[in-house]
Design a protein around this motif. Structure first.
Motif, short mmCIF file in Angstrom:
data_model
loop_
_atom_site.label_atom_id
_atom_site.label_comp_id
_atom_site.label_asym_id
_atom_site.label_seq_id
_atom_site.Cartn_x
_atom_site.Cartn_y
_atom_site.Cartn_z
N VAL A 1 -1.55 -0.13 -10.14
CA VAL A 1 -1.67 -1.77 -10.45
C VAL A 1 -1.32 -2.60 -8.81
CG1 VAL A 1 -0.35 -4.18 -11.39
CG2 VAL A 1 -0.83 -1.81 -12.92
N ALA A 2 -0.11 -2.26 -8.06
CA ALA A 2 0.02 -2.16 -7.11
C ALA A 2 -1.47 -2.43 -6.24
CB ALA A 2 1.39 -1.43 -6.20
N LEU A 3 -1.85 -1.11 -6.09
CA LEU A 3 -3.08 -0.81 -5.22
C LEU A 3 -4.75 -2.25 -6.07
CD1 LEU A 3 -2.68 2.91 -5.06
CD2 LEU A 3 -1.92 0.84 -3.04
N PHE A 4 -4.20 -2.11 -7.12
CA PHE A 4 -5.69 -2.97 -7.84
C PHE A 4 -5.16 -4.25 -7.10
CE2 PHE A 4 -7.52 -5.86 -11.19
CZ PHE A 4 -8.51 -5.44 -10.94
N THR A 5 -3.75 -4.76 -6.55
CA THR A 5 -3.98 -5.73 -6.40
C THR A 5 -4.12 -5.90 -5.26
OG1 THR A 5 -1.63 -6.40 -8.08
CG2 THR A 5 -2.03 -7.77 -6.79
N LEU A 6 -4.15 -5.44 -4.66
CA LEU A 6 -4.23 -5.49 -3.02
C LEU A 6 -5.75 -5.68 -2.89
CD1 LEU A 6 -2.29 -2.44 -1.05
CD2 LEU A 6 -1.58 -5.44 -0.77
N ILE A 7 -6.85 -4.90 -3.85
CA ILE A 7 -8.10 -5.02 -3.71
C ILE A 7 -8.55 -5.69 -3.88
CG2 ILE A 7 -10.45 -3.52 -4.23
CD1 ILE A 7 -8.62 -0.67 -4.61
N ARG A 8 -8.16 -5.91 -4.81
CA ARG A 8 -8.02 -7.72 -5.51
C ARG A 8 -8.02 -9.03 -4.76
NH1 ARG A 8 -5.80 -9.84 -10.89
NH2 ARG A 8 -3.94 -9.81 -9.76
N LEU B 1 0.87 -1.28 0.38
CA LEU B 1 -0.37 0.05 0.27
C LEU B 1 0.76 1.38 0.06
CD1 LEU B 1 -2.92 1.22 0.19
CD2 LEU B 1 -2.40 1.19 3.38
N ILE B 2 2.41 1.36 0.98
CA ILE B 2 2.70 2.06 0.69
C ILE B 2 3.76 2.87 -0.41
CG2 ILE B 2 5.27 3.66 2.19
CD1 ILE B 2 3.80 1.69 4.97
N GLY B 3 4.21 1.82 -0.93
CA GLY B 3 5.06 1.74 -2.00
C GLY B 3 3.99 1.97 -3.36
N GLY B 4 2.78 1.24 -2.81
CA GLY B 4 2.19 1.62 -4.50
C GLY B 4 1.73 2.85 -4.56
N LEU B 5 1.33 4.15 -3.36
CA LEU B 5 0.57 5.71 -3.15
C LEU B 5 2.32 5.80 -3.71
CD1 LEU B 5 -1.27 4.80 0.24
CD2 LEU B 5 -1.58 5.23 -2.52
N PHE B 6 3.28 6.11 -2.50
CA PHE B 6 4.22 6.37 -3.22
C PHE B 6 4.88 6.14 -4.53
CE2 PHE B 6 9.14 7.51 -3.33
CZ PHE B 6 9.21 8.01 -2.69
N LEU B 7 5.10 5.36 -5.57
CA LEU B 7 4.84 5.05 -6.76
C LEU B 7 3.13 6.29 -7.41
CD1 LEU B 7 5.24 1.69 -7.92
CD2 LEU B 7 7.08 3.30 -7.74
N ILE B 8 1.99 6.47 -7.16
CA ILE B 8 1.48 7.30 -8.00
C ILE B 8 2.11 8.53 -7.42
CG2 ILE B 8 -0.75 7.89 -7.38
CD1 ILE B 8 -1.83 5.07 -6.71
N THR B 9 2.38 8.82 -6.88
CA THR B 9 2.67 10.44 -5.92
C THR B 9 4.32 10.50 -7.00
OG1 THR B 9 1.50 10.16 -4.04
CG2 THR B 9 3.32 12.22 -4.22
N LEU B 10 4.81 9.76 -6.74
CA LEU B 10 6.24 10.04 -7.42
C LEU B 10 5.70 10.21 -9.24
CD1 LEU B 10 9.36 10.23 -7.52
CD2 LEU B 10 9.66 8.10 -7.73
N GLY B 11 4.81 9.23 -9.55
CA GLY B 11 4.15 9.32 -10.83
C GLY B 11 3.75 10.70 -11.27
N VAL B 12 2.85 11.69 -10.38
CA VAL B 12 2.93 12.26 -11.15
C VAL B 12 3.22 13.43 -10.58
CG1 VAL B 12 0.79 13.57 -9.66
CG2 VAL B 12 0.19 11.39 -10.37
#
Length: 207
Positions: free
Chosen positions: A200-207, A77-88
């Motif tokens: 994708v990382a966050l979607f995998t967690l939700i799924r 979760l933390i890694g996915g959110l960090f990736l999204i922030t970094l990507g934006v």
């Protein structure tokens, strides 16, 4: 010392680092935008994380590995959110007027290093990769003594560092060919790719 343990560690470190993921995209983008040294510093953050996780697997630190695997959800979760922030941020960043100077352009080497170190450490797949590879190759049985395990970890770090050095130097040769417009597109494409990895990382967690 059995030199084969060191060589096997180098091969493993290189092989784990080589597949192009968000760290690879980030290293390429930073090399093109900020120079080889920033790109290499970014890669060294990942190499350090690889060595740390390799250390956990090589020394058989089951308490640590079990804890990390148990916290897979929160790490992802933390890694996915960090990736999204970094990507934006990467998508919205403005390129320098010239890409010819090999300067950090405000982003320090320490910041480049720590960001990729954090990203790699929050990826549970890394520790799982080392555990599976070491067990599958029977390396754990060969590193029962601390010195052999240390040599293996050193090899992993060298192998990973070699990949990031190769990538940053190789990409650096093409840096002068990118003008401001081209770098703007590099930022956008890199930002989209990095953000996608995070989603994708966050979607995998939700799924």
């Amino acid at each position: 010392m059995d030199i084969t343990i060191l060589l096997r560690g180098i091969v493993i470190g290189f092989s784990i680092a080589a597949p192009v993921g968000p760290i690879g995209v980030l290293c390429i983008r930073r090399t093109l935008g900020d120079g080889r040294t920033i790109g290499f510093a970014s890669g060294m953050g990942a190499a350090t994380a690889d060595a740390l996780y390799g250390c956990v697997a090589a020394f058989g630190l089951t308490l640590v590995s079990d804890f990390l695997i148990g916290q897979k959800f929160w790490l992802s979760l933390i890694g996915g959110l960090f990736l999204i922030t970094l990507g934006v941020k990467t998508f919205a960043s403005r390129p320098a007027e010239s890409a010819s100077a090999d300067s950090p352009r405000g982003r320090g080497h320490v910041a480049a290093y720590t960001s990729t170190l954090f990203l790699t450490l929050t990826n549970p797949a890394t520790i799982l990769s080392f555990l599976v590879i070491f067990a599958g190759l029977g390396i754990v049985n060969e590193t029962r003594n601390s010195f052999a395990a240390f040599v293996l970890v050193v090899g992993v770090f060298i192998g990973s560092a070699l990949w990031w050095l190769t990538l940053s130097l190789g990409v650096g040769f093409f840096r002068d060919r990118f003008n401001t417009t081209a770098m703007a597109w590099v930022n956008r494409i890199s930002g989209i790719i990095i953000t996608t990895f995070g989603i994708v990382a966050l979607f995998t967690l939700i799924r």
